[in-house]
Scaffold this motif. Structure first.
Motif, mmCIF file in Angstrom:
data_model
loop_
_atom_site.group_PDB
_atom_site.id
_atom_site.type_symbol
_atom_site.label_atom_id
_atom_site.label_comp_id
_atom_site.label_asym_id
_atom_site.label_seq_id
_atom_site.Cartn_x
_atom_site.Cartn_y
_atom_site.Cartn_z
ATOM 1 N N SER A 177 0.807 -1.107 -0.117
ATOM 2 C CA SER A 177 0.010 0.078 0.026
ATOM 3 C C SER A 177 0.656 1.276 0.156
ATOM 4 C CB SER A 177 -1.064 -0.090 1.258
ATOM 5 O OG SER A 177 -1.741 -1.192 1.202
ATOM 6 N N LEU A 224 -5.312 -2.608 -1.385
ATOM 7 C CA LEU A 224 -5.115 -1.368 -1.916
ATOM 8 C C LEU A 224 -6.424 -0.275 -1.743
ATOM 9 C CD1 LEU A 224 -2.901 -2.138 -4.847
ATOM 10 C CD2 LEU A 224 -2.074 -1.457 -2.614
ATOM 11 N N ALA A 227 -6.816 0.895 2.018
ATOM 12 C CA ALA A 227 -5.766 2.084 2.144
ATOM 13 C C ALA A 227 -6.135 3.226 1.208
ATOM 14 C CB ALA A 227 -4.362 1.290 1.805
#
Length: 248
Positions: A177, A224, A227
């Motif tokens: 991330s 991802l 995040a």
């Protein structure tokens, strides 16, 4: 190049190939047709021009006209910075369009990236660093003095590495991330890899291999997006590594 480099050889059909194979193997080759080569389907042990499906060839050619196609990216295994640099320069001078650099067995800080990448501009040439280390460390080292835009990526799949080593893949999620956020403006730098050969080597069929890769991709996509990275940005930053490799 107009010269036919195979002109000294006479044409040969499938019957001739079979006859020669049986001569060298001292027996029939028909039983070779019972060997599963692709995991789910049987394949001919030898092929000639007459076996080509020209409709499929035409379809492939049409697809390649619409996109750049595959890049010629050989793998170079780590030895030392001077030797690897020489191999990289030689490969790029002889048709390679990028490099897959295997540095799994060395700490990133010991790679001497300034010497290693001498004469290789990362803004022009994609270099993928295959590692089992934190990709952020490698990126920070290679980006020093490399400008604001870098091509290439970090060839590290934590889930595949977990399957090989038992090392917990979840510890690497925040690293992926962080690297994705750090390189968000570098549209030709790929911080997330999904590999296939760990499944292939474990006996997966082609269908299972693609299914497992898709499942891992979805896992990383969830990481991802959780995040704060948009789905479109995340999916455009994946790259996929299949079994075919040329090692230098």
């Amino acid at each position: 190049m107009s010269e036919n480099i195979f002109s000294e050889f006479s044409p040969s059909n499938k019957t001739s190939w079979k006859r020669q194979a049986e001569k060298e193997l001292k027996g029939s080759v028909d039983e070779l047709k019972n060997i599963k080569i692709t995991g789910t389907e049987y394949a001919e042990p030898y092929l000639t021009l007459e076996d080509l499906d020209w409709i499929q060839v035409k379809d492939i050619q049409n697809c390649q006209k619409k996109s750049p196609g595959w890049l010629n990216i050989p793998m170079i295994k780590w030895s030392n910075s001077a030797s690897v640099n020489s191999k990289m320069i030689n490969a790029l001078s002889n048709g390679a369009q990028g490099i897959l650099l295997d540095i799994k067995n060395i700490e990133p800080a010991k790679c001497e990236f300034q010497k290693l990448l001498h004469g290789v501009r990362l803004s022009d040439t994609p270099v993928y660093f295959e590692t089992e280390q934190n990709g952020n460390i490698i990126f920070d080292l290679i980006s020093k003095g490399a400008g604001y835009y870098i091509k290439g990526g970090i060839a590290y799949d934590p889930v595949a590495n977990w399957m090989r080593s038992g090392q917990d893949y979840r510890n690497a999620f925040h690293e992926i991330s962080a690297l994705s956020k750090k390189t968000k403006n570098m549209h030709e730098f790929f911080p997330v890899m999904v590999e296939s050969h760990v499944y292939h080597n474990a006996g997966a069929t082609p269908v299972q291999e693609l299914a497992y890769m898709t499942a891992v991709m979805v896992t990383y996509l969830d990481v991802l997006t959780d995040a704060g990275i948009s789905p479109l940005q995340a999916i455009n930053r994946f790259f996929f590594q299949f079994l075919l490799e040329q090692i230098i």
